[in-house]
Design an enzyme around this catalytic site. Structure first.
Site, PDB file in Angstrom:
ATOM      1  N   LYS A 192      40.292  41.049  39.293  1.00  0.00           N
ATOM      2  CA  LYS A 192      39.424  40.428  38.280  1.00  0.00           C
ATOM      3  C   LYS A 192      37.965  40.839  38.503  1.00  0.00           C
ATOM      4  O   LYS A 192      37.236  41.133  37.558  1.00  0.00           O
ATOM      5  CB  LYS A 192      39.563  38.900  38.330  1.00  0.00           C
ATOM      6  CG  LYS A 192      38.717  38.202  37.283  1.00  0.00           C
ATOM      7  CD  LYS A 192      39.131  36.780  37.045  1.00  0.00           C
ATOM      8  CE  LYS A 192      38.255  36.181  35.944  1.00  0.00           C
ATOM      9  NZ  LYS A 192      38.731  34.913  35.466  1.00  0.00           N
ATOM     10  N   SER A 263      31.034  36.072  29.741  1.00  0.00           N
ATOM     11  CA  SER A 263      30.419  34.837  30.262  1.00  0.00           C
ATOM     12  C   SER A 263      28.985  35.112  30.723  1.00  0.00           C
ATOM     13  O   SER A 263      28.105  34.255  30.588  1.00  0.00           O
ATOM     14  CB  SER A 263      31.253  34.267  31.404  1.00  0.00           C
ATOM     15  OG  SER A 263      31.436  35.241  32.400  1.00  0.00           O
TER      16      SER A 263
END
Ligand code: NAP
Length: 314
Positions: A192, A263
């Site tokens: 990730k 984000s």
């Protein structure tokens, strides 16, 4: 009314934080019949607290988990840490003395670089990490919108038997939030991190949606460069599989989420502190320790910190 028949003897959950993920998970735990308490940073938010409103595709619901501060004396058997990465260690240190000896502590943050310190803070408690693609935001305090359904990977940190994660997953609100126990959460964290290194900071610097990284022009050219460098660093750090898969994996994420704002872009646009030090910053620190060049990621860190300084220092 609750979703599941959770036995009344099941250990209670404490959720550290009062933001988007804390409210989403606390409300979902309450909906599943768990006893749950939120732990707020200080008493200033108590006055406004009348429970959590959870909005999802199913409509609006209201739950009333208890709200306490770190000064409360109640022992903690199961803890979900829902702060940003840069607050996780301080927040955990503030309540570590309340952890029961066999407690389960779950860190649910984006980014890497604080988990080993967390391990020493929790003493004899068992540490887990969770990686979530759920999407949630709060239009007002304690009012959370579950904007996108995702999956949460859960694993023991450092690596431990998958049965530990399976047992803990059963104590989470799995009918509402999909939880997948994994053997090697650290591998998933690297995977990730690798994709986040290539997409988040770049989209925040250019102020563009993820899909712009696949188009001709400066963002697309820089995306290719950061993919190349990040893969080379990962390879040098021994993450060979993730390195080999990175260009295709990052391209696929940018394509699948083409219309989304990352984000980090959302943080910059809302003039909030970002998690850059735990994403590209972490990669740079690891590269430096291995004496491997990481020029492009370093530039991205500098650009994001400059943006942050522009609004946080005012
Ligand atoms: P958030 O809305 O900013 O919430 C963070 C919370 O942590 C705030 O309520 C903050 O309180 C609280 N906090 C900080 N220090 C604390 C302390 N010492 N004691 C108690 N509470 C403390 O952040 P978020 O969106 O929930 O994100 C949490 C983590 O999940 C991040 O790492 C994020 O990247 C990750 N994540 C988020 C999403 C999402 O959709 N939101 C999805 C996947 C992953 P104050 O308000 O008092 O500062």
């Amino acid at each position: 009314m609750t979703d599941d028949a959770t036995p009344s003897t099941a250990p209670a959950w404490h959720v550290l934080g009062t933001g988007s993920m804390a409210c989403l998970w606390a409300a979902s735990l309450a909906a599943s019949g768990h006893e749950v308490s939120l732990i707020a940073r200080d008493r200033s938010r108590h006055a406004a607290y009348h429970g959590i409103t959870l909005e999802s595709a199913a409509g609006g619901e209201h739950f009333e988990p208890a709200l306490e501060t770190r000064e409360s004396a109640t022992p903690i058997a199961q803890l979900l840490v829902c702060t940003k990465a840069y607050d996780a260690l301080d927040a955990l240190a503030g309540i570590a003395h309340r952890l029961a000896p066999e407690a389960a502590v779950v860190l649910l943050q984006n980014g890497m670089g604080f988990h080993d310190e967390a391990l020493s803070l929790v003493g004899g408690a068992r540490l887990f990490c969770a990686l979530s693609t759920e999407g949630a935001w709060c239009p007002a305090p304690f009012h959370v919108r579950h904007a996108g359904r995702g999956v949460t990977l859960l694993g023991r940190y450092p690596r431990g038997p998958r049965e530990d994660a399976q047992a803990l997953a059963r104590a989470l609100p799995t009918r509402r939030l999909e939880v997948r126990p994994v053997d090697d959460i650290e591998h998933e964290m690297w995977r990730k991190l690798a994709v986040n290194c290539t997409i988040n900071a770049l989209t925040a610097v250019y102020g563009c949606p993820n899909g712009a990284l696949l188009e001709p022009g400066d963002p697309g050219r820089d995306f290719a460069a950061v993919c190349f460098e990040t893969a080379a660093v990962l390879d040098a750090l021994g993450q060979h599989i993730i390195a080999a898969e990175l260009p295709a994996a990052a391209t696929e994420v940018a394509r699948r989420t083409a219309a989304n704002r990352s984000s980090m872009l959302q943080d910059v646009q809302a003039r909030r502190r970002t998690e850059i030090d735990y994403i590209n910053g972490f990669l740079c620190r690891r590269a430096e320790a291995a004496d491997f060049p990481c020029h492009f990621n370093r530039v991205l860190c500098r650009r994001i910190r400059a943006l942050e300084q522009g609004y946080l220092s005012r």
